[in-house]
Write a protein that holds these residues in place. Structure first.
Motif, PDB file in Angstrom:
ATOM      1  N   ILE A 119       0.735  -1.041  -0.020  1.00 15.21           N
ATOM      2  CA  ILE A 119       0.061   0.014  -0.047  1.00 15.21           C
ATOM      3  C   ILE A 119       0.948   1.321  -0.001  1.00 15.21           C
ATOM      4  CG2 ILE A 119      -1.527   1.340   1.411  1.00 15.21           C
ATOM      5  CD1 ILE A 119      -2.715  -1.547   2.283  1.00 15.21           C
ATOM      6  N   LEU A 169      -2.475   7.056  -0.284  1.00 11.21           N
ATOM      7  CA  LEU A 169      -3.438   7.034   0.814  1.00 11.21           C
ATOM      8  C   LEU A 169      -3.272   8.775   1.291  1.00 11.21           C
ATOM      9  CD1 LEU A 169      -2.589   4.114   2.945  1.00 11.21           C
ATOM     10  CD2 LEU A 169      -4.792   4.357   1.713  1.00 11.21           C
ATOM     11  N   LYS A 174      -7.409   8.460  -0.687  1.00 15.36           N
ATOM     12  CA  LYS A 174      -8.473   7.810   0.423  1.00 15.36           C
ATOM     13  C   LYS A 174      -8.432   8.644   1.612  1.00 15.36           C
ATOM     14  CE  LYS A 174      -9.528   3.869   2.917  1.00 15.36           C
ATOM     15  NZ  LYS A 174      -9.320   2.424   3.005  1.00 15.36           N
ATOM     16  N   MET A 200      -9.397   2.862   8.052  1.00 16.66           N
ATOM     17  CA  MET A 200      -8.204   2.215   7.460  1.00 16.66           C
ATOM     18  C   MET A 200      -8.002   1.160   8.298  1.00 16.66           C
ATOM     19  SD  MET A 200      -5.867   5.378   6.137  1.00 16.66           S
ATOM     20  CE  MET A 200      -6.635   6.746   5.060  1.00 16.66           C
ATOM     21  N   GLU A 213      -2.353   0.117   6.146  1.00 17.38           N
ATOM     22  CA  GLU A 213      -2.793   1.485   5.515  1.00 17.38           C
ATOM     23  C   GLU A 213      -2.288   2.529   6.437  1.00 17.38           C
ATOM     24  OE1 GLU A 213      -6.734   0.964   2.611  1.00 17.38           O
ATOM     25  OE2 GLU A 213      -7.029   0.759   4.882  1.00 17.38           O
TER      26      GLU A 213
END
Length: 125
Positions: free
Chosen positions: A34, A39, A43, A105, A109
């Motif tokens: 990831i 991120l 996200k 998350m 993450e």
């Protein structure tokens, strides 16, 4: 003739079923890592308030990395809302609205996000 065929089939079966020989197990080693940057910018939507080198709404990523490293604090714990803000408590109410995102998350993450932030530390010890 029937006995010969049965005997041959029996020996073939035994030779194919050698219990001493282990069948290799296939392991998928193509685990997708990831990206903390993805991120942060996607996200997590962290980039809306935090820039690399300058304070906008929240502190810069460099400042976050520096202070959390100096205090040996966990960004993951903060993002889970398990620890108090240590940089600018006056901005905490603004950050609280984002905990809905960070709490959704998973551990991997959050750790990727923390590692990304720490990568901005000028002292990467």
């Amino acid at each position: 003739m029937n006995k010969s065929i049965i005997l041959i089939a029996f020996f073939l079966l035994i030779s194919c079923n050698n219990k001493d020989e282990k069948t290799p197990i296939s392991v998928d080693k193509t685990v997708t890592k990831i990206s903390g940057k993805e991120l942060f910018e996607g996200k997590g939507n962290c980039i809306a308030c935090h820039q690399a080198e300058q304070k906008i709404i929240g502190p810069s990523i460099q400042e976050i990395a520096k202070i959390y490293k100096e205090k040996n604090a966990s960004i993951v714990s903060f993002l889970r809302e398990e620890s108090e803000p240590i940089i600018d408590p006056t901005k905490y109410d603004i950050m609280k609205t984002n905990f809905t995102i960070t709490k959704s998350m998973n551990d991997e993450e959050l750790k990727a996000l923390e590692n990304y932030i720490f990568s901005f530390s000028k002292n990467n010890n």
